[in-house]
Design a protein around this motif. Structure first.
Motif, PDB file in Angstrom:
ATOM      1  N   GLY A  17       0.813  -1.204   0.000  1.00  0.00           N
ATOM      2  CA  GLY A  17       0.000   0.000   0.000  1.00  0.00           C
ATOM      3  C   GLY A  17       0.847   1.254   0.000  1.00  0.00           C
TER       4      GLY A  17
ATOM      5  N   SER B  64       2.275   2.572   2.656  1.00  0.00           N
ATOM      6  CA  SER B  64       3.309   2.548   3.690  1.00  0.00           C
ATOM      7  C   SER B  64       4.708   2.510   3.094  1.00  0.00           C
ATOM      8  CB  SER B  64       3.092   1.351   4.616  1.00  0.00           C
ATOM      9  OG  SER B  64       1.853   1.442   5.272  1.00  0.00           O
TER      10      SER B  64
ATOM     11  N   ALA C 273      -1.534   4.466  -4.239  1.00  0.00           N
ATOM     12  CA  ALA C 273      -0.618   4.311  -3.109  1.00  0.00           C
ATOM     13  C   ALA C 273       0.319   5.516  -2.957  1.00  0.00           C
ATOM     14  CB  ALA C 273       0.199   3.029  -3.272  1.00  0.00           C
TER      15      ALA C 273
ATOM     16  N   GLU D 261      -1.661   8.521  -1.770  1.00  0.00           N
ATOM     17  CA  GLU D 261      -2.037   8.391  -0.368  1.00  0.00           C
ATOM     18  C   GLU D 261      -0.851   8.660   0.563  1.00  0.00           C
ATOM     19  OE1 GLU D 261      -5.330   7.483   1.308  1.00  0.00           O
ATOM     20  OE2 GLU D 261      -5.392   8.764  -0.462  1.00  0.00           O
TER      21      GLU D 261
ATOM     22  N   ALA E 200      -0.853  11.619   3.308  1.00  0.00           N
ATOM     23  CA  ALA E 200      -0.592  11.366   4.722  1.00  0.00           C
ATOM     24  C   ALA E 200       0.521  12.269   5.259  1.00  0.00           C
ATOM     25  CB  ALA E 200      -0.221   9.893   4.922  1.00  0.00           C
TER      26      ALA E 200
ATOM     27  N   GLU F  75      -6.356   5.140   2.356  1.00  0.00           N
ATOM     28  CA  GLU F  75      -5.772   4.541   3.557  1.00  0.00           C
ATOM     29  C   GLU F  75      -5.733   5.539   4.710  1.00  0.00           C
ATOM     30  OE1 GLU F  75      -2.259   2.128   3.034  1.00  0.00           O
ATOM     31  OE2 GLU F  75      -2.511   2.162   0.862  1.00  0.00           O
ATOM     32  N   ASN F  76      -6.102   5.063   5.867  1.00  0.00           N
ATOM     33  CA  ASN F  76      -5.983   5.844   7.097  1.00  0.00           C
ATOM     34  C   ASN F  76      -4.658   5.457   7.736  1.00  0.00           C
ATOM     35  OD1 ASN F  76      -6.265   7.272   9.441  1.00  0.00           O
ATOM     36  ND2 ASN F  76      -7.967   6.053  10.258  1.00  0.00           N
ATOM     37  N   LEU F  77      -3.684   6.364   7.680  1.00  0.00           N
ATOM     38  CA  LEU F  77      -2.329   6.073   8.148  1.00  0.00           C
ATOM     39  C   LEU F  77      -1.992   6.915   9.375  1.00  0.00           C
ATOM     40  CD1 LEU F  77      -0.472   6.108   4.700  1.00  0.00           C
ATOM     41  CD2 LEU F  77      -1.345   4.111   5.932  1.00  0.00           C
TER      42      LEU F  77
ATOM     43  N   VAL G   4       5.330   4.579   9.970  1.00  0.00           N
ATOM     44  CA  VAL G   4       3.932   4.651   9.558  1.00  0.00           C
ATOM     45  C   VAL G   4       3.225   3.354   9.934  1.00  0.00           C
ATOM     46  CG1 VAL G   4       4.475   3.809   7.238  1.00  0.00           C
ATOM     47  CG2 VAL G   4       2.354   5.080   7.625  1.00  0.00           C
ATOM     48  N   LYS G   5       1.959   3.488  10.293  1.00  0.00           N
ATOM     49  CA  LYS G   5       1.125   2.328  10.609  1.00  0.00           C
ATOM     50  C   LYS G   5      -0.219   2.507   9.919  1.00  0.00           C
ATOM     51  CE  LYS G   5      -0.962  -0.254  14.437  1.00  0.00           C
ATOM     52  NZ  LYS G   5      -1.147  -0.321  15.919  1.00  0.00           N
ATOM     53  N   LYS G   6      -0.659   1.455   9.216  1.00  0.00           N
ATOM     54  CA  LYS G   6      -1.957   1.520   8.542  1.00  0.00           C
ATOM     55  C   LYS G   6      -3.060   1.167   9.533  1.00  0.00           C
ATOM     56  CE  LYS G   6      -2.782  -1.340   5.118  1.00  0.00           C
ATOM     57  NZ  LYS G   6      -2.791  -1.857   3.725  1.00  0.00           N
TER      58      LYS G   6
ATOM     59  N   GLU H 200      -8.342   0.847   5.630  1.00  0.00           N
ATOM     60  CA  GLU H 200      -8.359   1.214   4.219  1.00  0.00           C
ATOM     61  C   GLU H 200      -9.757   0.989   3.656  1.00  0.00           C
ATOM     62  OE1 GLU H 200      -7.110  -2.624   1.570  1.00  0.00           O
ATOM     63  OE2 GLU H 200      -5.457  -1.511   2.472  1.00  0.00           O
TER      64      GLU H 200
END
Length: 319
Positions: A203, A205, A237, A240, A244, A272-274, A287-289, A292
């Motif tokens: 993704g 990340s 990706a 996003e 972020a 994606e919500n990161l 970073v942490k996912k 999504e």
């Protein structure tokens, strides 16, 4: 000499210059930047080298009139998707060539543009550039952009074409900072060389971990409006990752621009919500996912008139 000053409407003003040619053409460049309008370079007459550098080349007066007609009617981007209250994704045209609704001539056009973006071919760069700049002048939000950037490539080396497009926009909107906003510190594999499963797993990340915000923008982005330009958007990706990082940096408004949009799997875009921690301006961040949504692309507004506009420009200006 006849020089077009304002191509954004058919009642174009023309200035006949009998002397001091270079002073007048440079004046036109400054007028274009201050008024945020496209500068056209009439290639059939002698012009200042700076006009040749920043103006869009028009081969003859007949082509000029035809282009002005297209410009006057252009009001659309092919793809628009609001990703958050702060961020909007815009794509200039469709990049697919195998779909049933893609004609032979459109396929030819798209393939030529791909050679411009991926192989730095110059034959049709002016067509793509002209359509892009006309879209920028017609979309009012671009007028408020404080900082322009080109999306860094997977290798970390800047794309000459994207840098050129970014610089044209910077001059068009009279902005001084030429520094790119995002820097790729760690090279990554190219998306088209990565399997679908790996792309879905990595993704955004992968891109967040390999990119930083240029340290020259430290304490300068909060409350500002930013635009980043990329060549192609597929699953989103890279976009996003940029969203972020820059939303975390506190930008007021972010415009993400793709020159071509691959509409695979019904136009899927994975939002994606990161969660990002650490220093955004160095590789010392993580970073942490959190979540999504692969259905987010269904919210997009698609306007096929933009494809027709680009096709008309291509037919007018193609070699």
């Amino acid at each position: 000499m006849i020089h077009a000053r304002n191509p954004s409407f058919l009642g174009t003003q023309y200035t006949k210059i009998k002397s001091a040619r270079k002073i007048c053409t440079r004046t036109d460049l400054f007028l274009a930047a201050n008024r945020k309008i496209i500068l056209l370079n009439p290639n059939w007459i002698e012009t200042d080298k700076i006009i040749k550098k920043y103006g869009v080349c028009i081969p003859n007066s007949t082509k000029l009139f035809e282009i002005l007609q297209v410009l006057h009617n252009q009001r659309s981007w092919y793809y628009k998707l609001d990703l958050s209250p702060k961020t909007t994704l815009l794509c200039l045209t469709k990049a697919n060539t195998m779909n049933h609704d893609v004609s032979a001539s459109e396929k030819e056009m798209v393939e030529h543009f791909r050679s411009v973006l991926k192989d730095n071919a110059s034959f049709y760069e002016d067509v793509l550039l002209f359509h892009f700049l006309s879209g920028v002048t017609q979309y009012n939000e671009f007028r408020n952009v404080d900082f322009w950037g080109a999306m860094p490539s997977s290798s970390g080396q800047p794309s000459a074409v994207l840098q050129e497009f970014k610089e044209r926009c910077r001059y068009l909107t009279n902005r001084r900072s030429a520094q790119d906003i995002l820097i790729r510190k760690v090279p990554t594999t190219k998306s088209h060389e990565t399997s679908y499963q790996t792309r879905m797993l990595d993704g955004a990340s992968k891109h967040v971990n390999s990119m930083i915000i240029n340290p020259c923008y430290l304490n300068k982005l909060k409350g500002k409006e930013v635009c980043l330009i990329d060549d192609y958007v597929t699953y989103g990706a890279t976009m996003e990752a940029a969203r972020a990082l820059l939303e975390k940096a506190g930008v007021k408004r972010l415009l993400l621009v793709g020159l071509g949009r691959y509409m695979r799997n019904s136009g899927i875009y994975i939002k994606e919500n990161l969660s990002i921690t650490g220093d955004l301006y160095s590789v010392d961040h993580r970073v942490k996912k959190i979540a999504e949504d692969s259905r987010w692309g269904q919210r997009a507004v698609i306007d096929n008139d933009a494809r027709d506009d680009l096709h008309r420009m291509y037919e007018i200006l193609k070699v």
